[in-house]
Scaffold this motif. Structure first.
Motif, short mmCIF file in Angstrom:
data_model
loop_
_atom_site.label_atom_id
_atom_site.label_comp_id
_atom_site.label_asym_id
_atom_site.label_seq_id
_atom_site.Cartn_x
_atom_site.Cartn_y
_atom_site.Cartn_z
N LEU A 15 0.81 -1.22 0.00
CA LEU A 15 0.00 0.00 0.00
C LEU A 15 0.84 1.27 0.00
CD1 LEU A 15 -2.91 -0.80 2.48
CD2 LEU A 15 -2.67 -1.38 0.08
N MET A 16 2.16 1.14 0.19
CA MET A 16 3.02 2.32 0.23
C MET A 16 3.20 2.94 -1.14
SD MET A 16 6.02 1.41 3.01
CE MET A 16 6.75 0.10 2.01
N GLY A 17 3.02 2.12 -2.19
CA GLY A 17 3.28 2.64 -3.53
C GLY A 17 4.73 3.04 -3.65
N VAL A 79 -5.92 -3.08 10.80
CA VAL A 79 -7.28 -2.51 10.78
C VAL A 79 -7.25 -1.14 10.09
CG1 VAL A 79 -9.21 -1.70 12.18
CG2 VAL A 79 -7.98 -3.78 12.83
N ILE A 80 -6.22 -0.35 10.37
CA ILE A 80 -6.07 0.95 9.69
C ILE A 80 -6.00 0.75 8.18
CG2 ILE A 80 -4.50 2.90 9.33
CD1 ILE A 80 -3.74 2.66 12.31
N ASN A 81 -5.18 -0.21 7.74
CA ASN A 81 -5.08 -0.50 6.31
C ASN A 81 -6.41 -1.01 5.75
OD1 ASN A 81 -2.42 0.28 5.97
ND2 ASN A 81 -1.60 -1.77 6.37
N GLY A 82 -7.10 -1.81 6.56
CA GLY A 82 -8.40 -2.31 6.13
C GLY A 82 -9.40 -1.19 5.91
N LEU A 83 -9.39 -0.21 6.80
CA LEU A 83 -10.28 0.95 6.65
C LEU A 83 -9.94 1.74 5.38
CD1 LEU A 83 -10.38 2.14 10.36
CD2 LEU A 83 -12.37 1.40 9.02
N ALA A 84 -8.64 1.89 5.12
CA ALA A 84 -8.21 2.63 3.93
C ALA A 84 -8.64 1.89 2.66
CB ALA A 84 -6.70 2.81 3.96
N LEU A 85 -8.46 0.58 2.65
CA LEU A 85 -8.85 -0.21 1.49
C LEU A 85 -10.36 -0.21 1.32
CD1 LEU A 85 -8.03 -2.03 -0.85
CD2 LEU A 85 -8.07 -3.98 0.72
N GLN A 86 -11.08 -0.30 2.42
CA GLN A 86 -12.54 -0.26 2.38
C GLN A 86 -13.02 1.04 1.73
OE1 GLN A 86 -14.67 0.11 6.16
NE2 GLN A 86 -16.22 -1.33 5.40
#
Length: 235
Positions: A15-17, A79-86
């Motif tokens: 997710l960092m790109g 969970v933070i990454n999950g929220l961002a992906l959501q």
């Protein structure tokens, strides 16, 4: 499509790109676009994402932090990454649900197998956050565990490398790529696909793994369609 229900495993680092840490909204949007291509074909998608772009428990423990505390921090990062992906998926008009193995009721549902299956059957993408909810287990282990629980057809491990090689292709130009390889050969050759706990769990439950380059446009669709992309690990 060859696969009806998949578990997509993404690393937090993905997710960092082009960044050194954190989350790249452009990369999230690209992933959402790729996922939409297969959900539009009726494929049921569950996702487990790591948290290494924010915090990695093992790294924290190696610097003197209590391992259990560090791992819980890592779970929160997923969970933070999950929220961002959501958010990115919903921007692409893909219905989603975020379920967490640790209780954070204000932002995510608790993981309940039957509820997850119902979401998938209704065409929602289900993101599993919080790892397994236990320290000392990686998100690889969480991915295999959830894939077994939801009866996924395959685990798709999206990485920045286009498969499994005899050695690290980024360090060794002579590394050779495998198109197909057995679980036993992976173990015998000492190849790093997943951590040992996750890999053994997948082998014991006869759950195939496909490792592929998630960052190449169209690859996810090709894999789910049954094209020979990346490396397939099976019995």
């Amino acid at each position: 499509m060859k696969y009806k229900r998949i578990l997509l495993k993404l690393s937090g680092e993905a997710l960092m790109g082009e960044r050194q840490y954190g989350i790249d909204p452009k990369r999230l949007a690209e992933y959402a676009h790729e996922i939409k291509k297969i959900t539009d074909k009726g494929v049921e998608v569950a996702i487990v994402i790591g948290g290494g772009n924010i915090f990695r428990g093992v790294a924290g423990a190696s610097k003197g932090m209590d391992r259990v505390q560090a791992d819980h921090m890592g779970m929160l990062a997923t969970v933070i990454n999950g929220l961002a992906l959501q958010s990115a998926l919903e921007d692409a008009e893909i219905p989603t649900r975020l379920q967490s193995a640790i209780k954070i009721n204000e932002v995510a549902e608790p993981f309940i197998k039957r509820r997850a299956l119902r979401h998938l059957e209704k065409g929602r993408v289900v993101i599993f956050g919080g790892g397994t909810g236990n320290p000392y287990f990686t998100t690889d282990s969480a991915a295999v565990l959830r894939a077994i629980e939801i009866n996924a057809d395959v685990i798709l491990k999206g990485t920045r490398v286009d498969g499994i090689y005899t050695s690290d292709p980024e360090k060794n130009a002579d590394a050779t790529k495998f198109d197909f390889i057995s679980f036993d050969d992976v173990l015998r050759k000492g190849l790093k696909v997943m951590d040992t706990t996750a890999f053994t769990l997948s082998q014991e439950n006869e759950l195939p793994i496909i490792v592929f380059d998630m960052n190449k446009t169209g690859n996810l669709f090709k894999v789910v369609s049954g094209e020979s992309v990346g490396t397939q690990v099976n019995l």
